[in-house]
Scaffold this motif. Sequence first.
Motif, short mmCIF file in Angstrom:
data_model
loop_
_atom_site.label_atom_id
_atom_site.label_comp_id
_atom_site.label_asym_id
_atom_site.label_seq_id
_atom_site.Cartn_x
_atom_site.Cartn_y
_atom_site.Cartn_z
N PHE A 75 23.02 -3.32 59.24
CA PHE A 75 22.13 -4.18 59.58
C PHE A 75 20.81 -3.27 59.93
O PHE A 75 20.81 -1.87 60.00
N GLN A 76 19.53 -3.74 59.94
CA GLN A 76 18.50 -2.99 60.38
C GLN A 76 18.42 -2.68 61.92
O GLN A 76 18.58 -3.87 62.68
N SER A 77 18.47 -1.78 62.41
CA SER A 77 18.77 -1.42 63.76
C SER A 77 17.72 -2.18 64.75
O SER A 77 17.91 -2.32 65.84
N ASP A 78 16.46 -2.31 64.40
CA ASP A 78 15.32 -3.09 65.17
C ASP A 78 15.36 -4.39 64.72
O ASP A 78 14.50 -5.17 65.58
N ASP A 79 16.18 -4.78 64.08
CA ASP A 79 16.10 -6.54 63.64
C ASP A 79 17.50 -6.76 63.64
O ASP A 79 17.91 -7.12 62.42
N ASN A 100 12.16 4.63 54.80
CA ASN A 100 11.66 4.82 56.08
C ASN A 100 11.98 4.01 57.24
O ASN A 100 11.12 3.81 58.24
N THR A 101 13.24 3.23 56.95
CA THR A 101 13.53 2.37 58.07
C THR A 101 14.87 2.75 58.60
O THR A 101 15.83 2.84 58.00
N ALA A 102 15.02 2.76 59.85
CA ALA A 102 16.36 3.03 60.60
C ALA A 102 17.37 1.78 60.29
O ALA A 102 17.19 0.68 60.69
N TYR A 103 18.51 2.04 59.73
CA TYR A 103 19.65 1.07 59.63
C TYR A 103 20.84 1.70 60.02
O TYR A 103 20.91 2.92 60.21
N GLY A 104 21.83 0.55 60.49
CA GLY A 104 23.04 1.17 61.06
C GLY A 104 24.10 0.59 60.12
O GLY A 104 23.97 -0.67 59.38
N CYS A 105 25.35 1.21 59.97
CA CYS A 105 26.36 0.70 59.34
C CYS A 105 27.64 0.44 60.34
O CYS A 105 27.81 1.44 61.11
N ILE A 130 19.47 10.04 55.35
CA ILE A 130 19.70 11.09 56.21
C ILE A 130 20.18 10.42 57.63
O ILE A 130 19.88 9.46 57.82
N PRO A 131 21.25 11.12 58.06
CA PRO A 131 21.60 10.66 59.47
C PRO A 131 20.56 10.70 60.84
O PRO A 131 20.06 11.69 60.73
N ILE A 132 20.72 9.81 61.56
CA ILE A 132 19.86 9.59 62.63
C ILE A 132 20.79 9.31 64.07
O ILE A 132 22.02 9.14 63.72
N ASN A 133 20.21 9.45 65.16
CA ASN A 133 21.01 8.98 66.39
C ASN A 133 22.28 9.83 66.55
O ASN A 133 23.37 9.40 66.62
N ASN A 134 22.22 11.16 66.16
CA ASN A 134 23.54 12.00 66.40
C ASN A 134 24.64 11.74 65.24
O ASN A 134 25.72 11.80 65.53
N TYR A 158 18.56 6.53 57.84
CA TYR A 158 17.55 5.88 57.13
C TYR A 158 17.24 6.53 55.69
O TYR A 158 17.79 7.72 55.36
N PHE A 159 16.42 6.11 54.67
CA PHE A 159 15.95 6.69 53.45
C PHE A 159 14.82 7.18 53.35
O PHE A 159 13.97 6.38 53.71
#
Length: 386
Positions: A75-79, A100-105, A130-134, A158-159
Motif C-alpha cells: 500500500f502507499q503509506s500516505d494513501d 520516490n514514494t513511500a510504500y508499506g508491505c 531502500i528501507p525507511i521507518n526503521n 521506497y524506490f
Amino acid sequence: RFWNDYAQSDPSTPFLSGHFLYATGNFTEMMMALAVSDMPITEQKGGLGIVFHKEIRDAAESEEKIPIMVSRSIFQSDDRYRYEGHEKFDKFVEGEFLVNTAYGCQFLLSNPTSSRRKFTAMLQIPEGAIPINNGFYSKGIPITLEPYGNKISEYYFYFPDTGNFKQYPAQIAKDEKFIASGSELALNVVAQLSKIDKGAWNYVSQNGSDKDVSDFLNTHNLNRIDLAKIAFRMKDKKFFKQIIAILENRGYFSSLLWSYSIYHNDPASISEYLKHSEYANRCGMYIDTPLLHLDPVERKAYQHLEYKPLVNARAHQLGRGRKILNDRLYEQYHKFMEYLSYRPASDDADMTAICYYLLLQDRVSESLTFFRQIDKIKLQTQMQYD
C-alpha cells in the motif's frame, strides 16, 4: 531454554548457553542471565565468550504438513484507505509503483487450525528498494500463532529509481525446516503512473483547481483528510478566505491553515487562530484585546458552582483571619479570585458571583455592600438577582 540449560549445567564447570539471547523477557531477567553466565567482566585472552552469528541458508522441507496461509499486500503509506459511505477499505497497490514514494508491505500469516503454532518468518523488501521507518532489507522474525490466530507485520520502503524489480516471497520455517512461502511479486516502478485516481485527495490537493479542492472539502469527512497538503495554496488570499469559510461552516479547525491569517493580516481569523494556540494558554484565565479574547467559561477553565445546602461548621469567626473549612468551596473561591485578578474591573455579573460566595461564608454585611453596586438592568440573569 536458557534457564533449562542453567538448571541442568554442571556447577563445577563454567556456564555458558547459546540460548543467552532468549533470556530477554524483562530487564531483571537480562541482568540475572548476565550474572549467572561465567563470562569475564574484562577482556582476557583465551577467556570464555559468546559469539553471535546469523546466516541465511537453504532449509530442507519439513515432513510435517502444516496448513497455514501466507499473504502479502503493498500500500502507499500516505494513501492507504478508500471509503465507501462510512466503511473503510484497504487500498492496495498493484501493477505500477511510483518512484520516490513511500510504500508499506503488509505481511499476514494465519493459523486455520486449533493448535498453537510457532514459526520463523523471513521477510525482505523488494529489489531496488531502500528501507525507511526503521525498516530492514531482510529480517527473520519469530512468530507464535494462537489457534485460529493471525499475525500481521508491516515494513516500509521506497524506490529511488525506476525499473522492473522483484520481491522475494516471505519464507516460513519451523525448527529450521521449510513450511511454506508466499508468491514472488513483480513490481514496475515508474516516474509517472499511467492510471491516476483523480478523485483521491492526494491528486485533488496537488493538481485540482480551487473549485475542486472546495468541492472535495464540502463533501468529504474532514477527519480523514490531511489538510497540510493544501497549505501551499493558502498564500492566495481569495482561496484562504474560501477554505476558512468552509471549515468554519463545518465546525472544523486547522491550526496550520488558520496560521495564514497572520500572513494575510485578517484580524477575525487571527483571533480564532490565537484562541487555539499555545500563546493563549500563557495569557491567564481572562484577557480582552482586539485580537484575543479569552473567556474562562468558554475554555472550561472556570465555571460557577452552586452549593446547596451549605452549612458552615462554625457560626462565629475564630481568630483574626477567616477560614473556609469546606475544601471544595475553598478551592472554588480562590479560583474565582484568580479569575477576578485578570479582569481590569468587575462587571455586574462578577458582583453577583461575589455576593454569592460571600454569603456562603456567612459574610452577609460585605455581601450587601457589593449587592448595592449591582445594576439589575445589565444582568442577563435577573432571576438570580431577585
